[in-house]
Design a protein around this motif. Sequence first.
Motif, PDB file in Angstrom:
ATOM      1  N   SER A  79       0.807  -1.225   0.000  1.00 29.24           N
ATOM      2  CA  SER A  79       0.000   0.000   0.000  1.00 29.24           C
ATOM      3  C   SER A  79       0.838   1.272   0.000  1.00 29.24           C
ATOM      4  N   ARG A  80       2.171   1.123   0.160  1.00 28.21           N
ATOM      5  CA  ARG A  80       3.112   2.251   0.263  1.00 28.21           C
ATOM      6  C   ARG A  80       2.768   3.159   1.445  1.00 28.21           C
ATOM      7  N   THR A  81       2.167   2.579   2.459  1.00 31.55           N
ATOM      8  CA  THR A  81       1.808   3.326   3.661  1.00 31.55           C
ATOM      9  C   THR A  81       2.919   3.215   4.695  1.00 31.55           C
ATOM     10  N   HIS A  82       3.353   4.339   5.251  1.00 34.36           N
ATOM     11  CA  HIS A  82       4.395   4.317   6.277  1.00 34.36           C
ATOM     12  C   HIS A  82       3.817   3.816   7.599  1.00 34.36           C
ATOM     13  N   LYS A  83       4.673   3.130   8.353  1.00 38.81           N
ATOM     14  CA  LYS A  83       4.278   2.580   9.642  1.00 38.81           C
ATOM     15  C   LYS A  83       5.407   2.777  10.647  1.00 38.81           C
ATOM     16  N   ILE A  84       5.052   2.792  11.924  1.00 40.42           N
ATOM     17  CA  ILE A  84       6.028   2.904  13.020  1.00 40.42           C
ATOM     18  C   ILE A  84       5.831   1.716  13.948  1.00 40.42           C
ATOM     19  N   LEU A  85       6.915   1.032  14.256  1.00 43.92           N
ATOM     20  CA  LEU A  85       6.871  -0.090  15.196  1.00 43.92           C
ATOM     21  C   LEU A  85       7.483   0.352  16.517  1.00 43.92           C
ATOM     22  N   ARG A  86       6.829  -0.008  17.618  1.00 45.30           N
ATOM     23  CA  ARG A  86       7.408   0.230  18.947  1.00 45.30           C
ATOM     24  C   ARG A  86       7.512  -1.083  19.698  1.00 45.30           C
ATOM     25  N   LEU A  87       8.715  -1.366  20.208  1.00 50.35           N
ATOM     26  CA  LEU A  87       8.950  -2.478  21.129  1.00 50.35           C
ATOM     27  C   LEU A  87       9.192  -1.885  22.497  1.00 50.35           C
ATOM     28  N   SER A  88       8.583  -2.422  23.525  1.00 52.22           N
ATOM     29  CA  SER A  88       8.747  -1.841  24.855  1.00 52.22           C
ATOM     30  C   SER A  88       8.441  -2.879  25.926  1.00 52.22           C
ATOM     31  N   LYS A  89       8.834  -2.546  27.145  1.00 52.45           N
ATOM     32  CA  LYS A  89       8.502  -3.396  28.277  1.00 52.45           C
ATOM     33  C   LYS A  89       8.674  -2.593  29.553  1.00 52.45           C
TER      34      LYS A  89
END
Length: 367
Positions: free
Chosen positions: A160-170
């Motif tokens: 889709s050429r859509t930008h995304k942001i991934l967050r890893l946390s704890k």
Amino acid sequence: MKTMISNLPKDLLEEILSRVPVKSISKVRSTCKNWNVLTKDQRFANKHIEKATASQQEKEVLVITGDANYDLINVKFYDFHNKTFGPSTKSNGILITQQNSDSGVFVRDIFYCNGLLLCVLGNVKLRLLVWNPYWGKTRWIKSPTKRSGEMFAFGYDKSSRTHKILRLSKYDDDLFIHMDIYDWSSDSWRILDATFDTNIFECIKPGLSLKGNTYWYVELEDGFLHCFDFTRERFGPLLPLPFKWSYGFNESLSLIKEDKLAVLLEPWDIFEIPVWVTNKIEPDAVSWSMFFKVERLKLDCGFLFGSFLLDEEEKTVVVFDDGHTSYNKTCIIDGESGHLREVEGLRSPHSQLYIIVSNYVPSSVQI
């Protein structure tokens, strides 16, 4: 002369201005109101960027640093052909002032993806800002609830050429890794149901975005690459690096255009510094070839400990010391001769914020 150019037909004027180097487009926009309107048109932007991408003369590289007051991001372009740093673009790319931010805000991390920059700001309160340097536009992203040990990645969905942001946390006392993903199209966060090894979380370095995916260097055993696929929204298997050393090493990753990764290795137990380049790289597969290697004695600058740029055509490497040593130098290494030359005039009181983008191609995405 300006009046004569202004009287030209719109199509001809557009053709002329579309040939202006990307780094000079801000000057064009500030020349007059008509030029500003014309160059901010989406059709013009697409044409201008297409010419810049096709041009072999524009080898532009972004070098981004945070200044002492955290109130702006500087953008400098490096000229590989002349081995010099060119003039900066606008010195106020991102302004973080007391009027538009909380006191104590600082730039913690910066991530590049497909012409856009994601800036992670904040200390107590986390804030996310996306910047398109071509348009000079910024967009604040609603931040999820802050947790300790957060890690971000920036990519896009190729379907889709859509930008995304991934967050890893704890949380500090939590063994479970929380995963959230922000989707540009819906302007919202959602919980991601994916598998991630908790041990890797403690050994991972900031990642690089390539072909829309993010690749991390993982300090486990001999070291590995680990990829998050933003299209399928899952992690791939651990990918091997092209070396194994018994006594440890320092390593740095770098992008080559939008299709390759390079790794600069500084082994502690031998007197050669090799540079490797990927022949193939996907979320679940990688292959490498040796680009060149340099004798450490020829460098005469101690350990490099830095981010780097690589130009395949010129067989040149530019290393930016990350400030972990007393050297704090920027050096150019000639891959043919192995000789090194120090570059003056590039220093940052917060050089750990270096983000280097080889052959930067601007984005026409409106944010």
